[in-house]
Scaffold this motif. Structure first.
Motif, PDB file in Angstrom:
ATOM      1  N   GLU A 108       0.826  -1.211   0.000  1.00 19.70           N
ATOM      2  CA  GLU A 108       0.000   0.000   0.000  1.00 19.70           C
ATOM      3  C   GLU A 108       0.860   1.261   0.000  1.00 19.70           C
ATOM      4  O   GLU A 108       0.568   2.231  -0.701  1.00 19.70           O
ATOM      5  N   GLU A 164       1.000   4.145  -2.839  1.00 23.16           N
ATOM      6  CA  GLU A 164       0.784   5.556  -2.501  1.00 23.16           C
ATOM      7  C   GLU A 164       1.943   6.422  -2.982  1.00 23.16           C
ATOM      8  O   GLU A 164       1.735   7.513  -3.537  1.00 23.16           O
ATOM      9  N   SER A 196       1.733   6.805  -6.783  1.00 23.87           N
ATOM     10  CA  SER A 196       0.676   7.736  -7.206  1.00 23.87           C
ATOM     11  C   SER A 196       1.040   9.177  -6.876  1.00 23.87           C
ATOM     12  O   SER A 196       0.754  10.090  -7.646  1.00 23.87           O
ATOM     13  N   SER A 197       1.680   9.396  -5.736  1.00 26.37           N
ATOM     14  CA  SER A 197       2.069  10.765  -5.382  1.00 26.37           C
ATOM     15  C   SER A 197       3.169  11.284  -6.310  1.00 26.37           C
ATOM     16  O   SER A 197       3.191  12.467  -6.640  1.00 26.37           O
TER      17      SER A 197
END
Length: 158
Positions: A57, A61, A64-65
């Motif tokens: 996860e 994250e 994506s950031s």
């Protein structure tokens, strides 16, 4: 010039001929396909950290950031963040120690501090009286002196 011709001739011979040792080297054993079927082939070990759900996860994250422009990720390097957190923790510990040192005052020290504060307060009061006396007009000063002398004279007569 004859030496250079010989060297040229020798270097040409080296490049043209294969080395005699290469003809004697047997082919490697691992190239045979028949023996590979009997052997157990090694599998890549699973990294337990990468297999964990929280790691996956976090990785998603971060990806994506980064795609969004990296605004969600802190710009400070990890070393700087660690050093700042250590400094912050050290300051907190130091403040706690100072607080504990203040709390652990012996009765003797407490009494000495009280006396010291009283003496400072008396000194301040005396300084204030002197400043007020300096600011007062001349006739008030003379009147105070007359009162003191008359008071002292009455005591001597009694």
């Amino acid at each position: 010039s004859t030496n250079s011709d010989l060297q040229q001739h020798r270097s040409d011979d080296i490049h043209r001929r294969p080395s005699p040792a290469s003809s004697y080297v047997p082919p490697p054993d691992y190239m045979d396909g028949d023996e590979d079927e009997d052997l157990i082939k090694p599998k890549k070990l699973v990294n337990p950290i990468k297999a964990s759900r929280s790691h996956q996860e976090l990785h998603r994250e971060l990806l994506s950031s980064c795609r969004r422009g990296g605004s969600g990720v802190e710009t400070k390097p990890e070393l700087q963040r660690v050093l700042e957190s250590r400094k912050r923790d050290q300051l907190i510990r130091q403040r706690k120690q100072e607080e504990e040192a203040r709390r652990k005052i012996s009765p003797l020290e407490a009494e000495l501090l009280k006396r010291h504060m009283k003496l400072e307060e008396l000194d301040r009061q005396q300084e204030q009286q002197q400043e007020e006396n300096l600011r007062a007009p001349e006739f008030v000063k003379v009147r105070e002196n007359l009162r003191r002398t008359s008071f002292h004279a009455d005591e001597k007569e009694v």
